[in-house]
Design a protein around this motif. Structure first.
Motif, PDB file in Angstrom:
ATOM      1  N   LEU A 166      37.234  69.085 -13.471  1.00 49.23           N
ATOM      2  CA  LEU A 166      36.680  70.327 -12.941  1.00 49.23           C
ATOM      3  C   LEU A 166      35.295  70.108 -12.351  1.00 49.23           C
ATOM      4  CD1 LEU A 166      37.621  72.959 -15.678  1.00 49.23           C
ATOM      5  CD2 LEU A 166      38.683  72.622 -13.447  1.00 49.23           C
ATOM      6  N   SER A 167      34.490  69.304 -13.018  1.00 50.00           N
ATOM      7  CA  SER A 167      33.118  69.013 -12.595  1.00 50.00           C
ATOM      8  C   SER A 167      32.577  67.970 -13.556  1.00 50.00           C
ATOM      9  CB  SER A 167      32.248  70.281 -12.624  1.00 50.00           C
ATOM     10  OG  SER A 167      32.198  70.824 -13.939  1.00 50.00           O
ATOM     11  N   GLY A 168      31.294  67.675 -13.437  1.00 51.66           N
ATOM     12  CA  GLY A 168      30.662  66.777 -14.386  1.00 51.66           C
ATOM     13  C   GLY A 168      30.412  65.386 -13.855  1.00 51.66           C
ATOM     14  N   ALA A 169      29.457  64.714 -14.489  1.00 52.89           N
ATOM     15  CA  ALA A 169      29.050  63.379 -14.085  1.00 52.89           C
ATOM     16  C   ALA A 169      28.493  62.671 -15.308  1.00 52.89           C
ATOM     17  CB  ALA A 169      27.975  63.463 -12.993  1.00 52.89           C
ATOM     18  N   ALA A 170      28.222  61.392 -15.166  1.00 54.66           N
ATOM     19  CA  ALA A 170      27.598  60.629 -16.251  1.00 54.66           C
ATOM     20  C   ALA A 170      26.746  59.524 -15.659  1.00 54.66           C
ATOM     21  CB  ALA A 170      28.655  60.038 -17.184  1.00 54.66           C
ATOM     22  N   PRO A 202      35.698  72.510 -20.944  1.00 55.80           N
ATOM     23  CA  PRO A 202      36.735  72.435 -19.899  1.00 55.80           C
ATOM     24  C   PRO A 202      36.519  71.264 -18.948  1.00 55.80           C
ATOM     25  CG  PRO A 202      36.023  74.704 -20.201  1.00 55.80           C
ATOM     26  CD  PRO A 202      35.049  73.845 -20.952  1.00 55.80           C
ATOM     27  N   ALA A 203      35.259  71.058 -18.534  1.00 59.02           N
ATOM     28  CA  ALA A 203      34.965  69.925 -17.652  1.00 59.02           C
ATOM     29  C   ALA A 203      35.147  68.606 -18.386  1.00 59.02           C
ATOM     30  CB  ALA A 203      33.547  70.041 -17.108  1.00 59.02           C
ATOM     31  N   ALA A 204      34.720  68.556 -19.639  1.00 63.13           N
ATOM     32  CA  ALA A 204      34.785  67.307 -20.395  1.00 63.13           C
ATOM     33  C   ALA A 204      36.225  66.880 -20.669  1.00 63.13           C
ATOM     34  CB  ALA A 204      34.009  67.444 -21.703  1.00 63.13           C
ATOM     35  N   VAL A 205      37.080  67.825 -21.056  1.00 59.13           N
ATOM     36  CA  VAL A 205      38.464  67.426 -21.358  1.00 59.13           C
ATOM     37  C   VAL A 205      39.207  67.026 -20.091  1.00 59.13           C
ATOM     38  CG1 VAL A 205      38.617  68.776 -23.472  1.00 59.13           C
ATOM     39  CG2 VAL A 205      39.352  69.799 -21.317  1.00 59.13           C
ATOM     40  N   THR A 206      38.894  67.674 -18.943  1.00 58.18           N
ATOM     41  CA  THR A 206      39.542  67.249 -17.699  1.00 58.18           C
ATOM     42  C   THR A 206      39.010  65.899 -17.238  1.00 58.18           C
ATOM     43  OG1 THR A 206      37.983  68.583 -16.373  1.00 58.18           O
ATOM     44  CG2 THR A 206      40.115  69.585 -16.932  1.00 58.18           C
ATOM     45  N   ALA A 232      45.541  76.036 -15.995  1.00 57.17           N
ATOM     46  CA  ALA A 232      46.667  75.275 -16.541  1.00 57.17           C
ATOM     47  C   ALA A 232      46.313  73.794 -16.648  1.00 57.17           C
ATOM     48  CB  ALA A 232      47.904  75.471 -15.667  1.00 57.17           C
ATOM     49  N   ASP A 233      45.521  73.294 -15.695  1.00 52.23           N
ATOM     50  CA  ASP A 233      45.067  71.896 -15.751  1.00 52.23           C
ATOM     51  C   ASP A 233      44.291  71.630 -17.029  1.00 52.23           C
ATOM     52  OD1 ASP A 233      46.157  71.449 -13.263  1.00 52.23           O
ATOM     53  OD2 ASP A 233      44.249  71.553 -12.183  1.00 52.23           O
ATOM     54  N   VAL A 234      43.430  72.590 -17.405  1.00 47.09           N
ATOM     55  CA  VAL A 234      42.622  72.412 -18.609  1.00 47.09           C
ATOM     56  C   VAL A 234      43.524  72.353 -19.837  1.00 47.09           C
ATOM     57  CG1 VAL A 234      40.824  73.422 -20.063  1.00 47.09           C
ATOM     58  CG2 VAL A 234      40.611  73.512 -17.577  1.00 47.09           C
ATOM     59  N   GLY A 235      44.524  73.243 -19.883  1.00 46.47           N
ATOM     60  CA  GLY A 235      45.443  73.230 -21.009  1.00 46.47           C
ATOM     61  C   GLY A 235      46.204  71.920 -21.114  1.00 46.47           C
ATOM     62  N   TYR A 255      34.971  64.538 -10.793  1.00 50.72           N
ATOM     63  CA  TYR A 255      35.867  65.395 -10.021  1.00 50.72           C
ATOM     64  C   TYR A 255      36.321  64.786  -8.705  1.00 50.72           C
ATOM     65  CZ  TYR A 255      32.458  67.147  -6.531  1.00 50.72           C
ATOM     66  OH  TYR A 255      31.571  67.265  -5.489  1.00 50.72           O
ATOM     67  N   LYS A 256      35.579  63.870  -8.134  1.00 51.24           N
ATOM     68  CA  LYS A 256      35.908  63.399  -6.800  1.00 51.24           C
ATOM     69  C   LYS A 256      37.210  62.619  -6.753  1.00 51.24           C
ATOM     70  CE  LYS A 256      31.177  63.312  -5.091  1.00 51.24           C
ATOM     71  NZ  LYS A 256      30.570  64.025  -6.212  1.00 51.24           N
ATOM     72  N   SER A 257      37.413  61.703  -7.686  1.00 44.20           N
ATOM     73  CA  SER A 257      38.620  60.877  -7.679  1.00 44.20           C
ATOM     74  C   SER A 257      39.485  61.096  -8.902  1.00 44.20           C
ATOM     75  CB  SER A 257      38.246  59.389  -7.613  1.00 44.20           C
ATOM     76  OG  SER A 257      37.430  59.121  -6.496  1.00 44.20           O
ATOM     77  N   LEU A 258      38.903  61.624  -9.956  1.00 39.57           N
ATOM     78  CA  LEU A 258      39.632  61.759 -11.211  1.00 39.57           C
ATOM     79  C   LEU A 258      40.215  63.149 -11.427  1.00 39.57           C
ATOM     80  CD1 LEU A 258      37.310  59.733 -13.620  1.00 39.57           C
ATOM     81  CD2 LEU A 258      39.248  58.924 -12.256  1.00 39.57           C
TER      82      LEU A 258
END
Length: 404
Positions: free
Chosen positions: A249-253, A280-284, A62-65, A243-246
Protein backbone atom coordinates in the motif's frame (compact mmCIF):
# COMPACT_ATOMS: atom_id res chain seq x y z
CA UNK A 1 11.26 7.57 -6.44
CA UNK A 2 9.41 8.46 -3.29
CA UNK A 3 6.25 7.34 -1.55
CA UNK A 4 5.54 10.91 -0.44
CA UNK A 5 1.91 11.75 -1.14
CA UNK A 6 2.70 15.48 -0.92
CA UNK A 7 4.56 15.30 -4.22
CA UNK A 8 1.54 15.71 -6.48
CA UNK A 9 3.67 15.93 -9.61
CA UNK A 10 5.19 12.49 -9.10
CA UNK A 11 2.72 10.77 -6.79
CA UNK A 12 0.89 8.92 -9.55
CA UNK A 13 3.87 8.32 -11.81
CA UNK A 14 5.37 5.23 -10.21
CA UNK A 15 3.75 2.34 -12.11
CA UNK A 16 1.74 1.69 -15.23
CA UNK A 17 -1.56 2.24 -13.48
CA UNK A 18 -0.27 5.47 -12.00
CA UNK A 19 0.51 6.59 -15.53
CA UNK A 20 -3.09 5.85 -16.37
CA UNK A 21 -4.41 8.38 -13.89
CA UNK A 22 -1.70 10.82 -12.73
CA UNK A 23 -4.38 13.13 -11.45
CA UNK A 24 -1.80 15.18 -9.62
CA UNK A 25 -0.50 16.72 -12.84
CA UNK A 26 -3.71 16.81 -14.88
CA UNK A 27 -5.32 20.23 -14.39
CA UNK A 28 -8.35 21.80 -16.00
CA UNK A 29 -11.69 20.28 -16.96
CA UNK A 30 -10.44 18.51 -20.11
CA UNK A 31 -7.40 17.08 -18.38
CA UNK A 32 -9.44 15.88 -15.42
CA UNK A 33 -11.93 14.23 -17.75
CA UNK A 34 -9.11 12.47 -19.59
CA UNK A 35 -7.63 11.29 -16.28
CA UNK A 36 -10.98 9.81 -15.29
CA UNK A 37 -11.39 8.12 -18.66
CA UNK A 38 -7.87 6.76 -18.51
CA UNK A 39 -8.36 5.27 -15.07
CA UNK A 40 -11.76 3.77 -15.90
CA UNK A 41 -10.45 2.28 -19.16
CA UNK A 42 -7.39 0.84 -17.45
CA UNK A 43 -9.42 -0.79 -14.72
CA UNK A 44 -11.89 -2.30 -17.19
CA UNK A 45 -9.32 -3.56 -19.71
CA UNK A 46 -9.09 -7.32 -19.93
CA UNK A 47 -5.55 -7.27 -21.31
CA UNK A 48 -2.78 -5.08 -19.96
CA UNK A 49 0.93 -5.28 -19.24
CA UNK A 50 0.68 -4.34 -15.57
CA UNK A 51 -1.88 -4.79 -12.82
CA UNK A 52 -1.13 -1.32 -11.53
CA UNK A 53 -1.73 0.15 -8.11
CA UNK A 54 -4.62 2.56 -8.64
CA UNK A 55 -7.46 0.13 -8.01
CA UNK A 56 -10.82 0.44 -6.24
CA UNK A 57 -10.54 0.72 -2.48
CA UNK A 58 -12.56 -2.45 -1.94
CA UNK A 59 -9.94 -4.39 -3.91
CA UNK A 60 -7.12 -2.84 -1.90
CA UNK A 61 -8.92 -3.74 1.32
CA UNK A 62 -9.14 -7.32 0.08
CA UNK A 63 -5.39 -7.16 -0.63
CA UNK A 64 -4.76 -6.33 3.02
CA UNK A 65 -6.86 -9.27 4.16
CA UNK A 66 -5.03 -11.63 1.83
CA UNK A 67 -1.70 -10.18 2.92
CA UNK A 68 -2.35 -11.12 6.53
CA UNK A 69 -2.31 -14.77 5.50
CA UNK A 70 0.52 -14.46 2.96
CA UNK A 71 2.74 -12.69 5.49
CA UNK A 72 1.99 -15.28 8.16
CA UNK A 73 0.67 -12.70 10.61
CA UNK A 74 -0.50 -14.41 13.79
CA UNK A 75 -3.24 -13.41 16.23
CA UNK A 76 -0.74 -12.11 18.77
CA UNK A 77 0.95 -9.64 16.42
CA UNK A 78 0.81 -5.96 17.32
CA UNK A 79 1.38 -2.54 15.77
CA UNK A 80 1.80 0.35 18.17
CA UNK A 81 4.22 3.12 17.21
CA UNK A 82 6.40 0.83 15.13
CA UNK A 83 6.52 -2.40 17.07
CA UNK A 84 5.19 -5.85 16.11
CA UNK A 85 4.55 -6.21 12.39
CA UNK A 86 6.57 -3.07 11.55
CA UNK A 87 9.56 -4.53 13.36
CA UNK A 88 9.08 -7.75 11.38
CA UNK A 89 9.39 -5.78 8.14
CA UNK A 90 12.53 -4.06 9.41
CA UNK A 91 14.14 -7.37 10.35
CA UNK A 92 13.26 -8.91 7.00
CA UNK A 93 14.69 -5.99 5.04
CA UNK A 94 17.88 -5.90 7.09
CA UNK A 95 18.36 -9.60 6.39
CA UNK A 96 17.68 -9.33 2.67
CA UNK A 97 20.09 -6.42 2.28
CA UNK A 98 22.74 -7.82 4.62
CA UNK A 99 22.71 -4.75 6.88
CA UNK A 100 22.81 -4.66 10.69
CA UNK A 101 19.52 -2.77 10.98
CA UNK A 102 16.62 -1.30 9.03
CA UNK A 103 14.08 1.40 9.87
CA UNK A 104 10.52 1.63 8.56
CA UNK A 105 9.30 4.99 7.20
CA UNK A 106 5.86 5.96 5.91
CA UNK A 107 7.40 7.64 2.83
CA UNK A 108 10.57 7.45 0.80
CA UNK A 109 11.11 11.20 0.82
CA UNK A 110 11.14 11.16 4.61
CA UNK A 111 13.37 8.08 4.70
CA UNK A 112 16.07 9.57 2.52
CA UNK A 113 16.04 12.96 4.22
CA UNK A 114 16.51 11.25 7.58
CA UNK A 115 19.41 9.05 6.55
CA UNK A 116 21.15 11.80 4.59
CA UNK A 117 20.92 14.06 7.65
CA UNK A 118 22.50 11.27 9.69
CA UNK A 119 25.41 11.02 7.26
CA UNK A 120 25.82 14.80 7.15
CA UNK A 121 26.34 14.82 10.89
CA UNK A 122 28.95 12.08 10.66
CA UNK A 123 30.88 13.47 7.68
CA UNK A 124 30.64 17.11 8.74
CA UNK A 125 29.38 18.00 5.25
CA UNK A 126 25.90 19.13 4.23
CA UNK A 127 26.75 18.53 0.55
CA UNK A 128 25.13 15.50 -1.13
CA UNK A 129 26.26 14.40 -4.59
CA UNK A 130 23.26 13.63 -6.82
CA UNK A 131 22.62 13.05 -10.50
CA UNK A 132 20.60 15.99 -11.93
CA UNK A 133 17.81 13.53 -12.82
CA UNK A 134 17.71 11.97 -9.34
CA UNK A 135 14.35 11.86 -7.59
CA UNK A 136 15.24 14.23 -4.72
CA UNK A 137 16.36 16.80 -7.29
CA UNK A 138 13.42 16.55 -9.68
CA UNK A 139 10.41 15.37 -7.72
CA UNK A 140 10.60 16.44 -4.08
CA UNK A 141 10.18 20.23 -4.28
CA UNK A 142 13.63 21.06 -2.90
CA UNK A 143 12.89 19.13 0.30
CA UNK A 144 16.55 18.29 0.93
CA UNK A 145 17.57 21.93 1.10
CA UNK A 146 14.40 23.55 2.41
CA UNK A 147 13.61 21.07 5.18
CA UNK A 148 16.93 19.43 5.97
CA UNK A 149 19.45 22.15 5.11
CA UNK A 150 21.33 19.81 2.81
CA UNK A 151 23.13 21.05 -0.29
CA UNK A 152 22.63 18.99 -3.48
CA UNK A 153 25.75 18.92 -5.66
CA UNK A 154 25.28 17.81 -9.29
CA UNK A 155 27.27 14.71 -10.26
CA UNK A 156 27.21 13.54 -13.87
CA UNK A 157 24.42 14.36 -16.29
CA UNK A 158 22.59 13.29 -19.39
CA UNK A 159 20.49 10.16 -19.76
CA UNK A 160 22.96 7.83 -18.05
CA UNK A 161 23.90 6.78 -14.52
CA UNK A 162 26.72 8.40 -12.57
CA UNK A 163 30.21 7.14 -13.48
CA UNK A 164 33.54 7.11 -11.64
CA UNK A 165 34.76 9.85 -13.97
CA UNK A 166 31.75 11.97 -13.01
CA UNK A 167 32.56 11.57 -9.33
CA UNK A 168 36.20 12.52 -9.80
CA UNK A 169 35.28 15.54 -11.94
CA UNK A 170 33.11 17.30 -9.33
CA UNK A 171 35.02 20.48 -8.42
CA UNK A 172 33.63 20.84 -4.90
CA UNK A 173 33.60 18.49 -1.92
CA UNK A 174 30.59 16.45 -0.82
CA UNK A 175 30.14 14.19 2.17
CA UNK A 176 27.67 11.71 0.69
CA UNK A 177 27.15 10.33 -2.81
CA UNK A 178 23.55 9.22 -3.41
CA UNK A 179 23.12 6.81 -6.33
CA UNK A 180 19.66 6.08 -7.73
CA UNK A 181 19.41 2.46 -8.89
CA UNK A 182 17.89 2.36 -11.43
CA UNK A 183 17.84 5.99 -12.59
CA UNK A 184 14.14 6.29 -13.28
CA UNK A 185 14.13 9.53 -15.29
CA UNK A 186 16.88 8.13 -17.52
CA UNK A 187 14.61 5.30 -18.69
CA UNK A 188 15.29 3.11 -15.65
CA UNK A 189 18.92 2.65 -16.66
CA UNK A 190 21.51 0.90 -14.52
CA UNK A 191 25.31 0.88 -14.71
CA UNK A 192 27.13 -2.37 -15.25
CA UNK A 193 28.45 -4.07 -12.12
CA UNK A 194 31.97 -2.98 -12.99
CA UNK A 195 30.83 0.62 -13.54
CA UNK A 196 28.99 0.61 -10.23
CA UNK A 197 31.94 -0.73 -8.26
CA UNK A 198 34.23 1.81 -9.94
CA UNK A 199 31.84 4.64 -9.07
CA UNK A 200 31.70 3.55 -5.43
CA UNK A 201 35.50 3.31 -5.35
CA UNK A 202 35.76 6.85 -6.73
CA UNK A 203 33.48 8.09 -3.96
CA UNK A 204 35.65 6.35 -1.37
CA UNK A 205 38.69 8.10 -2.85
CA UNK A 206 36.98 11.35 -1.89
CA UNK A 207 36.16 10.05 1.61
CA UNK A 208 32.45 10.20 0.77
CA UNK A 209 29.75 7.98 2.23
CA UNK A 210 27.70 6.09 -0.38
CA UNK A 211 23.90 5.91 -0.09
CA UNK A 212 21.73 4.01 -2.57
CA UNK A 213 18.31 5.37 -3.53
CA UNK A 214 16.95 1.89 -4.17
CA UNK A 215 13.24 2.57 -4.48
CA UNK A 216 13.37 0.02 -7.29
CA UNK A 217 16.41 -1.91 -6.08
CA UNK A 218 14.41 -5.14 -5.78
CA UNK A 219 14.35 -5.68 -9.55
CA UNK A 220 18.03 -4.78 -10.11
CA UNK A 221 19.43 -8.15 -9.05
CA UNK A 222 18.68 -9.64 -12.48
CA UNK A 223 20.74 -6.99 -14.30
CA UNK A 224 23.68 -7.20 -11.95
CA UNK A 225 23.52 -10.99 -11.67
CA UNK A 226 24.11 -10.75 -7.94
CA UNK A 227 21.99 -11.15 -4.80
CA UNK A 228 20.55 -8.08 -3.14
CA UNK A 229 22.91 -8.30 -0.17
CA UNK A 230 25.96 -8.20 -2.43
CA UNK A 231 24.62 -5.12 -4.22
CA UNK A 232 23.76 -3.41 -0.94
CA UNK A 233 27.19 -4.25 0.48
CA UNK A 234 28.70 -1.60 -1.79
CA UNK A 235 26.79 1.14 0.03
CA UNK A 236 26.79 2.46 3.58
CA UNK A 237 22.99 2.76 3.54
CA UNK A 238 20.16 1.74 1.23
CA UNK A 239 16.59 2.99 0.86
CA UNK A 240 13.90 0.68 -0.55
CA UNK A 241 10.22 1.15 -1.34
CA UNK A 242 7.42 -1.34 -0.77
CA UNK A 243 4.80 -0.15 -3.24
CA UNK A 244 6.61 0.43 -6.51
CA UNK A 245 7.54 -3.17 -7.34
CA UNK A 246 6.21 -5.19 -4.44
CA UNK A 247 2.59 -4.02 -4.54
CA UNK A 248 2.39 -2.76 -0.96
CA UNK A 249 0.00 0.00 0.00
CA UNK A 250 2.84 2.38 0.90
CA UNK A 251 5.93 2.52 3.06
CA UNK A 252 9.69 2.47 2.78
CA UNK A 253 12.76 1.44 4.77
CA UNK A 254 16.36 2.48 5.20
CA UNK A 255 18.97 -0.16 6.01
CA UNK A 256 22.44 0.52 7.38
CA UNK A 257 24.59 0.53 10.53
CA UNK A 258 22.98 0.25 13.97
CA UNK A 259 23.95 3.76 15.06
CA UNK A 260 22.60 5.33 11.86
CA UNK A 261 19.36 3.37 12.23
CA UNK A 262 18.99 4.56 15.82
CA UNK A 263 19.41 8.19 14.79
CA UNK A 264 17.14 7.73 11.78
CA UNK A 265 14.37 6.66 14.17
CA UNK A 266 14.81 9.97 16.01
CA UNK A 267 14.49 11.93 12.76
CA UNK A 268 11.46 9.83 11.78
CA UNK A 269 9.74 11.01 14.94
CA UNK A 270 10.79 14.62 14.35
CA UNK A 271 9.42 14.53 10.81
CA UNK A 272 6.07 13.19 12.01
CA UNK A 273 6.60 9.65 10.78
CA UNK A 274 6.10 7.90 14.13
CA UNK A 275 2.52 6.90 13.33
CA UNK A 276 0.30 5.20 15.90
CA UNK A 277 -0.46 2.27 13.55
CA UNK A 278 0.79 1.33 10.08
CA UNK A 279 -0.13 -2.34 9.93
CA UNK A 280 -2.04 -2.30 6.59
CA UNK A 281 1.06 -0.97 4.82
CA UNK A 282 3.39 -3.20 6.82
CA UNK A 283 1.54 -6.46 6.19
CA UNK A 284 1.26 -5.72 2.46
CA UNK A 285 5.00 -5.00 2.45
CA UNK A 286 5.68 -8.41 4.02
CA UNK A 287 3.33 -10.06 1.54
CA UNK A 288 5.09 -8.34 -1.34
CA UNK A 289 8.45 -9.61 -0.13
CA UNK A 290 6.98 -13.11 -0.01
CA UNK A 291 5.00 -13.03 -3.24
CA UNK A 292 6.32 -10.42 -5.66
CA UNK A 293 10.04 -10.38 -4.91
CA UNK A 294 10.60 -13.93 -6.26
CA UNK A 295 8.61 -13.06 -9.41
CA UNK A 296 10.62 -9.98 -10.39
CA UNK A 297 13.20 -11.88 -12.51
CA UNK A 298 10.35 -13.26 -14.63
CA UNK A 299 8.92 -9.75 -15.04
CA UNK A 300 12.32 -8.44 -16.18
CA UNK A 301 12.68 -11.26 -18.72
CA UNK A 302 9.18 -10.64 -20.08
CA UNK A 303 9.79 -6.87 -20.25
CA UNK A 304 12.72 -7.58 -22.54
CA UNK A 305 10.55 -9.75 -24.78
CA UNK A 306 7.83 -7.10 -24.88
CA UNK A 307 10.36 -4.36 -25.68
CA UNK A 308 11.82 -6.44 -28.53
CA UNK A 309 8.32 -7.06 -29.90
CA UNK A 310 7.55 -3.34 -29.75
CA UNK A 311 10.72 -2.67 -31.75
CA UNK A 312 9.70 -5.01 -34.54
CA UNK A 313 6.06 -3.93 -34.47
CA UNK A 314 6.88 -0.22 -34.76
CA UNK A 315 9.47 -0.97 -37.44
CA UNK A 316 7.00 -2.85 -39.62
CA UNK A 317 5.52 -1.30 -42.75
CA UNK A 318 3.11 1.49 -41.92
CA UNK A 319 4.74 2.24 -38.57
CA UNK A 320 5.44 5.74 -37.21
CA UNK A 321 8.10 7.97 -38.86
CA UNK A 322 10.40 7.15 -35.94
CA UNK A 323 10.18 5.59 -32.50
CA UNK A 324 12.38 4.73 -29.55
CA UNK A 325 12.20 2.01 -26.92
CA UNK A 326 14.66 2.90 -24.15
CA UNK A 327 16.75 1.10 -23.13
CA UNK A 328 16.62 -1.10 -26.21
CA UNK A 329 16.99 -4.05 -23.84
CA UNK A 330 15.35 -3.01 -20.55
CA UNK A 331 17.54 -3.16 -17.46
CA UNK A 332 14.53 -3.82 -15.21
CA UNK A 333 10.85 -4.58 -15.83
CA UNK A 334 10.26 -0.92 -16.76
CA UNK A 335 11.25 1.10 -19.81
CA UNK A 336 10.28 4.12 -21.92
CA UNK A 337 8.56 4.36 -25.31
CA UNK A 338 8.87 7.51 -27.44
CA UNK A 339 6.72 8.40 -30.47
CA UNK A 340 6.67 11.49 -32.74
CA UNK A 341 3.21 12.77 -31.78
CA UNK A 342 1.92 15.21 -29.14
CA UNK A 343 0.98 13.67 -25.80
CA UNK A 344 -2.71 14.53 -26.10
CA UNK A 345 -2.95 12.68 -29.44
CA UNK A 346 -1.26 9.61 -28.01
CA UNK A 347 -3.33 9.79 -24.83
CA UNK A 348 -6.57 9.79 -26.82
CA UNK A 349 -5.43 6.84 -28.92
CA UNK A 350 -4.37 4.86 -25.84
CA UNK A 351 -7.60 5.47 -23.96
CA UNK A 352 -9.81 4.72 -26.97
CA UNK A 353 -7.94 1.48 -27.56
CA UNK A 354 -8.57 0.40 -23.98
CA UNK A 355 -12.19 1.50 -24.07
CA UNK A 356 -13.05 -0.06 -27.41
CA UNK A 357 -10.87 -3.17 -27.58
CA UNK A 358 -10.29 -4.00 -23.91
CA UNK A 359 -6.51 -3.87 -24.47
CA UNK A 360 -4.50 -1.30 -22.50
CA UNK A 361 -1.12 -1.16 -24.21
CA UNK A 362 0.11 2.24 -23.01
CA UNK A 363 -0.67 4.49 -20.07
CA UNK A 364 -0.23 8.24 -19.79
CA UNK A 365 1.94 10.05 -22.34
CA UNK A 366 4.00 13.14 -21.55
CA UNK A 367 5.42 15.88 -23.74
CA UNK A 368 9.10 16.42 -22.95
CA UNK A 369 11.10 19.64 -22.98
CA UNK A 370 13.65 19.73 -25.76
CA UNK A 371 11.84 17.15 -27.89
CA UNK A 372 9.12 19.10 -29.76
CA UNK A 373 6.36 17.10 -31.37
CA UNK A 374 7.23 13.94 -29.45
CA UNK A 375 5.99 12.32 -26.26
CA UNK A 376 7.07 9.57 -23.88
CA UNK A 377 5.32 6.93 -21.81
CA UNK A 378 6.68 4.52 -19.22
CA UNK A 379 5.88 0.82 -19.57
CA UNK A 380 5.83 -1.62 -16.67
CA UNK A 381 5.53 -5.39 -17.10
CA UNK A 382 4.34 -7.49 -14.19
CA UNK A 383 1.96 -10.42 -13.61
CA UNK A 384 -0.71 -9.65 -16.28
CA UNK A 385 2.02 -8.98 -18.84
CA UNK A 386 3.46 -12.49 -18.53
CA UNK A 387 0.66 -13.80 -20.74
CA UNK A 388 1.51 -11.53 -23.69
CA UNK A 389 3.10 -13.15 -26.72
CA UNK A 390 5.01 -11.43 -29.50
CA UNK A 391 1.89 -11.76 -31.67
CA UNK A 392 -0.19 -10.07 -28.95
CA UNK A 393 2.20 -7.12 -28.88
CA UNK A 394 2.18 -6.80 -32.69
CA UNK A 395 -1.61 -6.92 -32.79
CA UNK A 396 -1.94 -4.31 -30.05
CA UNK A 397 0.58 -1.98 -31.72
CA UNK A 398 -1.16 -2.29 -35.09
CA UNK A 399 -4.51 -1.47 -33.51
CA UNK A 400 -3.02 1.44 -31.56
CA UNK A 401 -1.44 3.01 -34.65
CA UNK A 402 -4.74 2.94 -36.54
CA UNK A 403 -6.16 5.23 -33.85
CA UNK A 404 -3.58 8.01 -34.34
Amino acid sequence: MSDDASDDSARADEAMADEAVDAGTDTGTDAEAMAERRLAAWRAAGRKLSAGLVRPLAERLADVGAALETAGVGEGWTDLYGNGVVEAVEERVAGLLGKPAAVWFPTGTMAQQAVLRCWAGRTGSLAVGLHPLAHPVRHERDALSRLSGLHPVPVGGGERPVTAEDVRAVPEPFGTLALELPLRDAAFRLPTWEELTDTVAAARERDAVVHVDGARLWECATWFGRPLAEIAELADSVYVSFYKSLGGLSGAAVAGPEDVAAEARVWRHRYGGQLFQQWPAAVTALAGLERELPRLPAYVAQARRVAAALHTAFGAAGGPPWYAVLPEEPHTHQFQVWLPYPADVLDEASVRQAEESGTALFGRWRDRDGVPGAAMTECTVDAPGLAWTEADVHSAVTDFLTRL
